[in-house]
Design an enzyme around this catalytic site. Structure first.
Site, PDB file in Angstrom:
ATOM      1  N   LYS A  12       0.901  -1.222   0.026  1.00 37.24           N
ATOM      2  CA  LYS A  12      -0.165   0.065  -0.039  1.00 37.24           C
ATOM      3  C   LYS A  12       0.718   1.494   0.069  1.00 37.24           C
ATOM      4  CE  LYS A  12      -3.925  -2.149   2.449  1.00 37.24           C
ATOM      5  NZ  LYS A  12      -4.911  -2.084   3.344  1.00 37.24           N
ATOM      6  N   TYR A  52     -12.090  -2.192  -4.102  1.00 31.43           N
ATOM      7  CA  TYR A  52     -12.668  -2.432  -2.873  1.00 31.43           C
ATOM      8  C   TYR A  52     -13.996  -2.736  -2.876  1.00 31.43           C
ATOM      9  CZ  TYR A  52      -8.287  -2.108  -0.045  1.00 31.43           C
ATOM     10  OH  TYR A  52      -7.194  -2.362   0.527  1.00 31.43           O
ATOM     11  N   ASN A 115      -2.303   0.153   6.785  1.00 32.57           N
ATOM     12  CA  ASN A 115      -1.568  -1.128   7.398  1.00 32.57           C
ATOM     13  C   ASN A 115      -0.522  -1.875   6.326  1.00 32.57           C
ATOM     14  OD1 ASN A 115      -3.592  -1.896   5.566  1.00 32.57           O
ATOM     15  ND2 ASN A 115      -4.740  -3.243   6.946  1.00 32.57           N
ATOM     16  N   HIS A 118      -2.202  -5.489   1.711  1.00 34.69           N
ATOM     17  CA  HIS A 118      -3.370  -6.057   1.420  1.00 34.69           C
ATOM     18  C   HIS A 118      -3.154  -7.560   1.076  1.00 34.69           C
ATOM     19  CE1 HIS A 118      -7.586  -6.900  -0.028  1.00 34.69           C
ATOM     20  NE2 HIS A 118      -7.001  -7.337  -1.183  1.00 34.69           N
ATOM     21  N   GLU A 129      -9.379 -10.339  -7.923  1.00 28.40           N
ATOM     22  CA  GLU A 129      -8.348  -9.446  -7.602  1.00 28.40           C
ATOM     23  C   GLU A 129      -7.040  -9.491  -8.530  1.00 28.40           C
ATOM     24  OE1 GLU A 129      -7.604  -9.416  -3.229  1.00 28.40           O
ATOM     25  OE2 GLU A 129      -9.602  -8.593  -2.830  1.00 28.40           O
TER      26      GLU A 129
HETATM   27  P1  CMP Z   1      -7.293  -4.373   3.505  1.00 33.31           P
HETATM   28  O1  CMP Z   1      -6.973  -6.080   3.921  1.00 33.31           O
HETATM   29  O2  CMP Z   1      -6.784  -3.959   2.447  1.00 33.31           O
HETATM   30  O3  CMP Z   1      -8.896  -4.769   3.286  1.00 33.31           O
HETATM   31  C1  CMP Z   1      -9.828  -3.449   3.584  1.00 33.31           C
HETATM   32  C2  CMP Z   1      -9.176  -2.559   4.267  1.00 33.31           C
HETATM   33  O4  CMP Z   1     -10.085  -1.448   5.083  1.00 33.31           O
HETATM   34  C3  CMP Z   1      -8.273  -3.101   5.628  1.00 33.31           C
HETATM   35  O5  CMP Z   1      -7.098  -3.621   4.915  1.00 33.31           O
HETATM   36  C4  CMP Z   1      -7.883  -1.846   6.292  1.00 33.31           C
HETATM   37  O6  CMP Z   1      -6.784  -1.147   6.104  1.00 33.31           O
HETATM   38  C5  CMP Z   1      -9.365  -1.077   6.114  1.00 33.31           C
HETATM   39  N1  CMP Z   1      -9.889  -0.622   7.230  1.00 33.31           N
HETATM   40  C6  CMP Z   1     -10.120   0.549   7.678  1.00 33.31           C
HETATM   41  N2  CMP Z   1     -11.157   0.396   8.811  1.00 33.31           N
HETATM   42  C7  CMP Z   1     -11.463  -0.664   8.802  1.00 33.31           C
HETATM   43  C8  CMP Z   1     -12.077  -1.609   9.730  1.00 33.31           C
HETATM   44  N3  CMP Z   1     -12.723  -0.922  10.904  1.00 33.31           N
HETATM   45  N4  CMP Z   1     -12.168  -2.895   9.800  1.00 33.31           N
HETATM   46  C9  CMP Z   1     -11.411  -3.415   8.700  1.00 33.31           C
HETATM   47  N5  CMP Z   1     -10.660  -2.981   7.833  1.00 33.31           N
HETATM   48  C10 CMP Z   1     -10.838  -1.463   7.877  1.00 33.31           C
END
Ligand code: CMP
Length: 135
Positions: A12, A52, A115, A118, A129
């Protein structure tokens, strides 16, 4: 022996910005996952929203799409036995604060949004994806 499986991984914007591509790719390779394709790309907000779309009913959807399109990302196809599960174990919990020691999100994640990585969560999503980035 289970068959080789493929999954999609994204480094990311927060991690690309901090030049963590090599470190993160090394974690995958050391764990036996092969990176069979990799490309750097900067998505538009519309493309991020499409990527997404499984999250479109979530309260954080708009923020998530703005973030993913905020800078370049690196999309990769990872291949290996149990690649989907292995990648998720290597990433750790979504929230870096809850991620296990030595997982990518524990090592490099800065918040639940930023984070760092993904990873696809199911064979169906992995196929969709991978197709999204590598048609
Ligand atoms: P990712 O695995 O990319 O999939 C969806 C993303 O939403 C997740 O990582 C997080 O970075 C983001 N996100 C933000 N808020 C939340 C939340 N409350 N719960 C889960 N994902 C979240």
């Amino acid at each position: 022996m289970s068959e080789a499986e493929q999954t999609l991984s994204i480094i990311k914007p927060d991690a690309v910005e901090r030049n963590l591509e090599k470190e993160i790719k090394t974690i995958f390779e050391k764990s036996g996952l092969k990176i069979i394709n990799s490309k750097k790309i900067h998505l538009s907000k519309e493309e991020a929203a499409d990527f997404y779309k499984v999250h479109q009913t979530k309260p954080f959807y708009d923020r998530l799409c703005s973030y993913l399109s905020s800078g370049p990302i690196i999309a990769m196809i990872l291949e290996g036995s149990n690649a989907i599960k292995k990648n998720r174990e290597l990433m750790g919990a979504t929230d870096p604060l809850k991620a296990a020691p030595n997982t990518i999100r524990k090592l490099y994640g800065v918040s639940i949004d930023k984070n760092s990585v993904h990873g696809s969560d199911s064979p169906e999503n992995a196929a969709a994806e991978i197709k999204f980035f590598f048609k």
